[in-house]
Design a protein around this motif. Structure first.
Motif, mmCIF file in Angstrom:
data_model
loop_
_atom_site.group_PDB
_atom_site.id
_atom_site.type_symbol
_atom_site.label_atom_id
_atom_site.label_comp_id
_atom_site.label_asym_id
_atom_site.label_seq_id
_atom_site.Cartn_x
_atom_site.Cartn_y
_atom_site.Cartn_z
ATOM 1 N N TYR A 131 28.529 53.911 -21.927
ATOM 2 C CA TYR A 131 28.748 53.672 -23.357
ATOM 3 C C TYR A 131 27.854 54.583 -24.193
ATOM 4 C CZ TYR A 131 29.951 51.000 -27.563
ATOM 5 O OH TYR A 131 30.420 50.612 -28.807
ATOM 6 N N PHE A 132 26.633 54.829 -23.708
ATOM 7 C CA PHE A 132 25.739 55.768 -24.387
ATOM 8 C C PHE A 132 26.353 57.162 -24.407
ATOM 9 C CE2 PHE A 132 22.154 58.889 -23.716
ATOM 10 C CZ PHE A 132 21.826 58.989 -25.056
ATOM 11 N N ASP A 133 26.827 57.642 -23.269
ATOM 12 C CA ASP A 133 27.431 58.975 -23.215
ATOM 13 C C ASP A 133 28.650 59.064 -24.126
ATOM 14 O OD1 ASP A 133 25.870 60.648 -21.549
ATOM 15 O OD2 ASP A 133 26.567 59.589 -19.768
ATOM 16 N N ASN A 134 29.462 58.014 -24.140
ATOM 17 C CA ASN A 134 30.635 58.017 -25.003
ATOM 18 C C ASN A 134 30.227 58.105 -26.471
ATOM 19 O OD1 ASN A 134 32.847 55.906 -26.489
ATOM 20 N ND2 ASN A 134 33.717 57.503 -25.193
ATOM 21 N N SER A 135 29.236 57.322 -26.883
ATOM 22 C CA SER A 135 28.769 57.344 -28.273
ATOM 23 C C SER A 135 28.174 58.697 -28.626
ATOM 24 C CB SER A 135 27.720 56.241 -28.489
ATOM 25 O OG SER A 135 28.208 54.976 -28.130
ATOM 26 N N TRP A 136 27.318 59.185 -27.765
ATOM 27 C CA TRP A 136 26.581 60.433 -28.004
ATOM 28 C C TRP A 136 27.537 61.625 -28.101
ATOM 29 C CZ3 TRP A 136 21.291 60.976 -28.728
ATOM 30 C CH2 TRP A 136 20.760 62.265 -28.626
ATOM 31 N N THR A 137 28.481 61.720 -27.175
ATOM 32 C CA THR A 137 29.375 62.882 -27.156
ATOM 33 C C THR A 137 30.405 62.809 -28.269
ATOM 34 O OG1 THR A 137 29.047 63.146 -24.779
ATOM 35 C CG2 THR A 137 30.981 64.215 -25.724
ATOM 36 N N LEU A 138 30.904 61.610 -28.604
ATOM 37 C CA LEU A 138 31.803 61.495 -29.752
ATOM 38 C C LEU A 138 31.134 62.033 -31.009
ATOM 39 C CD1 LEU A 138 33.426 57.969 -29.265
ATOM 40 C CD2 LEU A 138 34.623 60.167 -29.234
ATOM 41 N N PHE A 139 29.866 61.706 -31.199
ATOM 42 C CA PHE A 139 29.133 62.159 -32.381
ATOM 43 C C PHE A 139 28.984 63.682 -32.365
ATOM 44 C CE2 PHE A 139 25.376 62.935 -34.999
ATOM 45 C CZ PHE A 139 25.624 62.137 -36.097
ATOM 46 N N GLU A 140 28.598 64.240 -31.231
ATOM 47 C CA GLU A 140 28.434 65.695 -31.157
ATOM 48 C C GLU A 140 29.776 66.417 -31.245
ATOM 49 O OE1 GLU A 140 24.160 66.361 -29.007
ATOM 50 O OE2 GLU A 140 25.949 66.724 -27.783
ATOM 51 N N MET A 141 30.840 65.800 -30.753
ATOM 52 C CA MET A 141 32.162 66.400 -30.865
ATOM 53 C C MET A 141 32.576 66.496 -32.337
ATOM 54 S SD MET A 141 35.680 65.395 -28.857
ATOM 55 C CE MET A 141 35.789 63.744 -29.560
ATOM 56 N N LEU A 142 32.290 65.462 -33.123
ATOM 57 C CA LEU A 142 32.563 65.537 -34.555
ATOM 58 C C LEU A 142 31.812 66.711 -35.170
ATOM 59 C CD1 LEU A 142 33.725 64.253 -37.209
ATOM 60 C CD2 LEU A 142 31.559 63.007 -37.356
ATOM 61 N N PHE A 143 30.533 66.859 -34.841
ATOM 62 C CA PHE A 143 29.716 67.900 -35.452
ATOM 63 C C PHE A 143 30.072 69.293 -34.944
ATOM 64 C CE2 PHE A 143 27.564 64.539 -37.380
ATOM 65 C CZ PHE A 143 26.714 65.047 -38.354
ATOM 66 N N ALA A 144 30.841 69.370 -33.870
ATOM 67 C CA ALA A 144 31.401 70.665 -33.471
ATOM 68 C C ALA A 144 32.436 71.132 -34.479
ATOM 69 C CB ALA A 144 32.031 70.558 -32.078
ATOM 70 N N GLY A 145 32.803 70.277 -35.423
ATOM 71 C CA GLY A 145 33.754 70.628 -36.462
ATOM 72 C C GLY A 145 33.145 71.313 -37.663
ATOM 73 N N LEU A 146 31.838 71.551 -37.679
ATOM 74 C CA LEU A 146 31.203 72.288 -38.772
ATOM 75 C C LEU A 146 31.192 73.761 -38.421
ATOM 76 C CD1 LEU A 146 28.214 69.953 -39.735
ATOM 77 C CD2 LEU A 146 30.458 70.148 -40.827
ATOM 78 N N LYS A 147 31.654 74.589 -39.342
ATOM 79 C CA LYS A 147 31.828 76.020 -39.086
ATOM 80 C C LYS A 147 30.703 76.815 -39.744
ATOM 81 C CE LYS A 147 36.023 77.446 -39.662
ATOM 82 N NZ LYS A 147 37.254 77.920 -40.361
#
Length: 805
Positions: A131-147
């Motif tokens: 659950y930690f990995d899921n939370s952590w990576t979802l958050f970083e995946m969103l921030f991969a959307g900043l250009k």
């Protein structure tokens, strides 16, 4: 004249020191430019860069190729070596934990969505880690959307939240600070970062624009910090004895008293910011965002049968929205203390309410319905808006909902729609995204336009208890109290949420809203009672009976029990974890955007809403008007200077040697620590003495003496000092110190962690010096009264440092 001359001399000296520092900074900046590695420049180098050029200097050639200038303070954070790395799609290197394709929650098509909310009645190390990995990576995946680096530092257009760099560092910071408060971790990972990234902001007043001008760490520095935090959390999950599951054979039961409650607090806090940051993305200029790989897709309706109508028609471009009668009933709010999932403090407690019969619209108001309000001049007509709502609208100069994008000439009312990462053709059958103010304005407009609601009273918004009546009974509060799996998010992942008889657009099933008639209605005939968009309510955010704060996060809810926050219910397409629970209770200020809409409600009875101030909620005005009521009775109950926290802060300011016995530094030790601020009260007193005032009676006056550190410093040079302060708490503390009592107070060390220290005097302050001071409580606006009433009230020197600075 002597004083002014002395101040001029002092100012000249300060100017010389500044020029010397500026020269040094220029030299440092020149050296910094020779470093060409991608992650070389630090936040300290940004300061050098900011001061490097005079107004008449020619900027370096690299600046000529960009249109932006450094006229805005936040731009000092740009061009420090990260832009190239952050431009374009992210590689797996971006992820400090699991990459999306290797993360729990990824489906067969490579799309990462949220896992179900963990059941805390039996937690294994492996389940917590997943659950930690899921939370952590979802958050970083969103921030991969900043250009590029700019969207990390550009403040939101409304200026009411920090830039995204703060939130990139805030979520890992909270993990560390809360685990330390709970005793799971013993030391910080980065004490400086865990200070500057600790406290976020409430949405504040809509015209408060001054919180984002600072030099932030570089993205690379925060990236490295995130790596260290990830490793620290993983190590705690795998090894901490309080989570010992005997290799998975004996799962651990967690409750609010368990130290690892703080770990799950970190999970759910991160998921809150996953959603709120996605709103900030949606507000960011479109050229600064990009859709990350593996992110959930837009709802397929955006690609299918998109209406090209510029003037939407009911029944063609969006469905008719009938008002459905609902039979009232008794509703009991509150999450049981033994319910096996994480919950925020405001969810616990109880309240029973009898809800009268009411009518509620079948679905939330669509973009198509709201278009008529816009086209009819609803944003130009003050009569539809409450006072604060109209002030907010005019301040922002809004003419239509913020996420609508004008695509035709002015006055044509042709619009597209902004999603998190894209601008798409308008979906008239999606729920409109608006603030509380806009929702209430539409209710008033609709009441006027239709003549009457189905009742004799005008349209209004839903209430919290009415929301729980129209939810599907299989997933109601009562059902969840009887069966944990009835709280659907406990057993349903994002990939499964959009399927079945009680399907919903929730838990990141999609990354956008969906048509209001996409999913089956509840038994009462209402659609999207959970998911798609949050719904604004008539309720103030409020505590339930027997509410108690949790000691690890004691200010999560209480600052917002102020009558200035409106509750939202149901969750949105981006709501995951506890936000998607039937027990969730969240809120925002009325001017603030979330993925939030509303449905119309009408009833013969008054709205069964819980309000912290009497009368109908009209945004901030209700609380503001209450605050502005004049009470002539003197009171110090709400005086911030009479609190223990303020006393501790002033004791620390006036007695900076305090903590030397306990080996506690007065200021957190780091490279840019403002140590030049130490002994400020004493240094002002020393400056006064250096001015050599003519001595006639050798008496001095300390106006606003606080806790007496400056007064004792004056007493080293004057035979008598009169010292007063408006705060009785401060004056009493000064008298106790003067009497020889050993006073102690708490010094904040990091986050919520503090240490107790004893007051220590500056060198030369002894009992003979201290007895020269007469402390009394007084008002700086009443000096003439003291001159008339006291036998001797003339002085050779007067100091007002705490009053003016």
């Amino acid at each position: 004249i002597t004083t002014l001359d002395a101040l001029k001399t002092s100012n000249n000296a300060i100017g010389n020191r500044f020029n010397s520092c500026r020269t040094t900074l220029r030299e440092n900046a020149a050296a910094a430019r020779t470093i060409s590695t991608r992650r070389a420049k630090s936040s300290g180098a940004a300061v050098a860069s900011a001061l490097e050029y005079d107004d008449d200097d020619t900027p370096p050639a690299s600046y000529k190729d960009v249109e932006r200038t450094r006229k805005e303070a936040w731009m000092v954070n740009l061009d420090r070596g990260d832009n190239e790395w952050l431009t374009g799609p992210r590689s797996n290197e971006w992820y400090t934990g699991k990459s999306p394709l290797h993360c729990p929650g990824v489906d067969s098509k490579g799309i990462l969505r949220s896992l179900p909310l963990p059941n805390l009645s039996g937690v294994t190390r492996q389940a917590a880690l997943e659950y930690f990995d899921n939370s952590w990576t979802l958050f970083e995946m969103l921030f991969a959307g900043l250009k590029g680096d700019e969207p990390f530092y550009r403040p939101p257009v409304h200026g009411l939240r920090h830039p995204q760099i703060f939130y990139y560092g805030h979520t890992p910071c909270l993990y560390i600070n809360k685990l330390r408060v709970a005793g799971v971790l013993e030391k910080p990972v980065n004490a400086y970062f865990e200070s500057i990234f600790e406290v976020g902001v409430d949405e504040m007043l809509w015209d408060d624009m001054h919180k984002n001008d600072m030099v932030w760490p570089t993205v690379s520095e925060v990236y490295e910090y995130r790596k260290d935090v990830y490793d620290t959390i993983v190590h705690a999950i795998r090894t901490h004895p309080c989570l010992d599951d005997k290799g998975g054979a004996e799962p651990v039961s967690l409750n609010q008293d368990h130290p690892m409650w703080s770990l799950f607090m970190g999970f759910e806090h991160e998921r809150i910011h996953l959603e709120t940051s996605s709103v900030l993305f949606r507000e960011t200029p479109i050229e600064l965002v990009q859709r990350p790989a593996h992110f959930p897709t837009l709802h397929p309706s955006v690609y299918n049968n998109t209406s090209k109508a510029t003037q939407p028609v009911e029944g063609v471009d969006f469905p008719a929205n009938q008002m459905i009668p609902v039979k009232g009933k008794d509703i009991k709010l509150g999450k049981p203390l033994d319910f096996p999932s994480y919950g925020w403090d405001n969810e616990y407690g109880e309240r029973s309410m009898t809800v009268p019969d009411f009518y509620a619209s079948e679905h939330m108001i669509t973009n198509g319905e709201f278009w008529q309000f816009v086209a009819d001049g609803g944003y130009r007509n003050k009569k539809y808006w409450c006072e604060d709502g109209w002030a907010w609208r005019t301040h922002r100069n809004l003419k239509w909902p913020f996420f609508w994008k004008q695509v035709g000439p002015a006055g044509s009312h042709e619009y597209g729609l902004r999603t998190i990462f894209e601008e798409v053709p308008m979906r008239w059958d999606w729920p409109v995204d608006v603030t509380y103010y806009e929702s209430k304005a539409y209710c008033k407009y609709k009441s006027e336009r239709d003549g009457d609601s189905p009742t004799s009273k005008p349209y209004r918004l839903l209430t919290e208890v009415e929301h729980h009546i129209i939810r599907h009974p299989r997933h109601s509060l009562d059902a969840a109290r009887d069966d944990v799996s009835a709280d659907k998010v406990m057993v349903t992942s994002g990939s499964e949420f959009a399927h079945g008889e009680t399907a919903a657009n929730l838990n990141m099933a999609y990354s956008s809203s969906s048509p209001v008639d996409s999913f089956p209605p509840s038994e009462s005939g209402h659609r999207d009672t959970i998911g798609n968009n949050w719904e604004w309510t008539e309720d103030h955010f409020n505590p339930l009976k027997n509410f108690e704060v949790h000691h690890v996060y004691d200010d999560f809810s209480t600052p917002c029990f102020d009558g200035k926050h409106s509750m939202i219910v149901g969750g949105s397409f981006m709501s995951t974890g506890d936000e998607a629970s039937v027990f969730a209770r969240f809120h925002f200020r009325p001017h603030f955007l979330q993925h939030s809409g509303f449905r119309l409600v009408a009833s013969e009875e008054d709205a069964p809403a819980t309000q912290l101030f009497p009368g109908s909620f009209a945004g901030q005005a209700a609380a503001r008007d209450e605050e502005n009521q004049v009470d002539d009775t003197p009171s110090t109950d709400n005086n911030v200077y009479e609190t223990d926290d303020s006393l501790a802060m002033y004791l620390g300011l006036h007695f900076p040697l305090s903590g030397s016995k306990e080996n506690i530094h007065p200021i957190m030790q780091h490279e840019h620590a403002p140590t030049h601020g130490l002994r400020f009260p004493q240094r002002v007193a020393e400056l006064l003495c250096k001015l050599k005032p003519v001595r006639t009676n050798n008496r001095a006056l300390d106006v606003g003496c606080a806790v007496g550190g400056s007064s004792f410093e004056l007493a080293k040079s004057f035979e008598h000092v009169e010292a007063f302060d408006f705060s009785n708490n401060f004056v009493e503390a000064a008298k106790r110190i003067q009497a020889g009592e050993e006073l102690s107070f708490r010094v904040p060390v990091e986050g919520d962690i503090s240490e107790e220290v004893s007051v220590v005097h500056d060198q030369g302050v002894d009992s003979d010096v201290m007895k020269r001071v007469n402390f009394f409580q007084g008002d700086a606006c009443a000096l003439s009264e003291y001159a008339d009433s006291k036998e001797e009230f003339t002085f050779d020197a007067v100091m007002l440092s705490n009053l003016l600075c």
